[in-house]
Enzyme design. Structure first.
Site, PDB file in Angstrom:
ATOM      1  N   ARG A  95     -14.531   5.845  -1.382  1.00  9.82           N
ATOM      2  CA  ARG A  95     -13.681   4.645  -1.425  1.00  9.82           C
ATOM      3  C   ARG A  95     -12.866   4.619  -2.716  1.00  9.82           C
ATOM      4  NH1 ARG A  95     -17.947   0.232  -0.972  1.00  9.82           N
ATOM      5  NH2 ARG A  95     -16.282  -1.216  -1.509  1.00  9.82           N
ATOM      6  N   ARG A 153       0.841  -1.212   0.000  1.00  7.21           N
ATOM      7  CA  ARG A 153       0.000   0.000   0.000  1.00  7.21           C
ATOM      8  C   ARG A 153       0.867   1.250   0.000  1.00  7.21           C
ATOM      9  NH1 ARG A 153      -5.108  -1.965   2.222  1.00  7.21           N
ATOM     10  NH2 ARG A 153      -6.232  -2.228   0.278  1.00  7.21           N
ATOM     11  N   ARG A 155     -24.697  -3.861  -6.686  1.00  8.12           N
ATOM     12  CA  ARG A 155     -24.300  -4.923  -5.749  1.00  8.12           C
ATOM     13  C   ARG A 155     -24.916  -4.657  -4.370  1.00  8.12           C
ATOM     14  NH1 ARG A 155     -17.922  -6.091  -4.916  1.00  8.12           N
ATOM     15  NH2 ARG A 155     -18.026  -4.617  -3.200  1.00  8.12           N
TER      16      ARG A 155
END
Ligand code: IMP
Ligand code: MG
Length: 380
Positions: free
Chosen positions: A336, A279, A318
């Site tokens: 996000r 990350r 979803r």
């Protein structure tokens, strides 16, 4: 509280500059020896045999074999030595150590491994002059594909493919004889190690599943690895939890140790798909160092690219069925996605600098996207 992190048991070992992976366990060797003992015992009955070990490789096998042999027997060793000062030393051998009279005796040669059978040829040549009652050949390991002779092998412990092995008496340039189990030479050249990225909703999980099947890769999702270690209270899991409980970030070192354990567990894999890691720049460097330690490398960062609007629509869709709260709210979704791009921008730069960044269009049918990913992987 002091947490002891156990010594990292390395599955892949390095002897000189070569890597070896676990191949035959100590238990499997023991079982093979048990079988050899029963077969030889059944044939010899009450006769007192002379077991002749061929040094150096057979010392461990002979030791374990005779400890299990329940009846009286004699044990001795011979060694084939090259004549000194002769250039083509492989061809001319002499035998040393055979000092006792074997006239009328049943001799069982105990070999660690019979490969081409050249050594066995020498043994036969030398024993022709001894008036033994019978000469029987027992070998713990045998490579049938490499065997070029016609001598009968009376007892064979374990047949193996024609690949170089070490351990349990067998050496690689003098190293490895002390290992209690057997290792096989490992090709690291063909490993495919990928770092897979994709914004939420890009279909990363679906594609990872296909890729791991197609290329025999192991999918290492950092999230799963964390959950597994914490749930099973492994030393590393307990350590990681101690940071999480304090609200602190788990140090990279701990995460890397967990990933290392996963890599070690899967020494046979053709490669790995790293998901959720690295990350940061520091993590990317640590992952490179880990791969380097395994004489391997990260071959590519593959990022599934999907337009924001498509992602938002997919996730909202979803959310209607998944019940995941973070899939239901458009603002949350957009945030996000933004976090993803903020995070991966640094990594995109890191891997681009090494010519390893591959963006792949993530819009289309599952098969189409798998095909696009395969094109990239096949080109590595
Ligand atoms: P041969 O080819 O049957 O004559 O085997 C010769 C010798 O090579 C054996 O006694 C071993 O010392 C060695 N050898 C053959 N294959 C291996 C292996 O896979 N690992 C280590 N030593 C081996
Ligand atoms: Mg040998």
């Amino acid at each position: 509280m002091i947490i002891f992190v156990p010594f990292k048991a390395k599955k892949v070992i390095k002897l000189h500059d070569t890597y070896f992976k676990p191949f035959i366990t100590a238990q499997q060797i023991e079982a093979a020896i048990d079988t050899l003992v029963s077969q030889i015992l059944a044939d010899l009955g009450d006769e007192i045999p002379v077991f002749v070990g061929v040094l150096n490789g057979s010392f461990m096998f002979v030791s374990d074999f005779v400890k299990k042999y329940p009846k009286p027997c004699e044990v001795t060793f011979i060694k084939l030595a090259s004549y000194e000062g002769v250039k083509s030393s492989e061809d001319i051998q002499r035998l040393i150590g055979l000092t006792q009279d074997l006239t009328g005796r049943t001799v069982v040669i105990l070999e660690d491994i019979i490969d081409t059978g050249n050594t066995l040829g020498e043994i036969h040549r030398i024993f022709k002059n001894e008036a033994v009652k019978a000469l029987r050949i027992a070998t713990l390991f045998h490579k049938p594909e490499a065997y070029k002779k016609d001598f009968k092998l009376h007892y064979i412990g374990i047949k193996i493919p024609n690949r170089f092995i070490v351990g349990y008496g067998l050496d690689y340039n003098n190293l490895g004889r002390n290992l209690p189990e057997v290792y096989q030479i490992k090709d690291t050249q063909h490993m495919t190690n990928l770092v897979l990225f994709g914004p939420p909703g890009a279909g990363k999980g679906t594609q990872a599943d296909f890729l791991k099947e197609k290329y025999n890769l192991v999918h290492i999702s950092t999230g799963d690895v964390f959950r597994y270690n914490i749930k099973n209270e492994t030393a590393l899991g307990v350590l990681a939890k101690s940071y999480i409980d304090k609200g602190a970030l788990v140090p990279d070192e701990v995460t890397i140790d967990m990933l290392n354990a996963e890599v070690e567990k899967n020494a046979d894999a053709n490669g790995f798909i790293f998901d959720g890691f690295p990350r940061t720049n520091a993590q990317a460097k640590a992952l490179d160092a880990l791969m380097d330690e395994k004489d391997s490398q990260i071959n590519a960062m593959i990022a599934l690219e999907v337009e924001d609007e498509v992602l938002v629509q997919r996730l909202l869709e979803r959310g209607k069925t998944s019940g995941r709260a973070d899939d239901a709210d458009e603002t949350v979704i957009r945030n996000r996605i933004k976090v993803y791009y903020d995070e991966t921008a640094i990594l995109k730069d890191y891997f681009s600098a090494q010519d390893k960044y591959h963006g792949v269009d993530g819009v289309g049918s599952i098969e189409t996207i798998t095909a696009r990913l395969s094109t990239v992987i096949d080109s590595l």
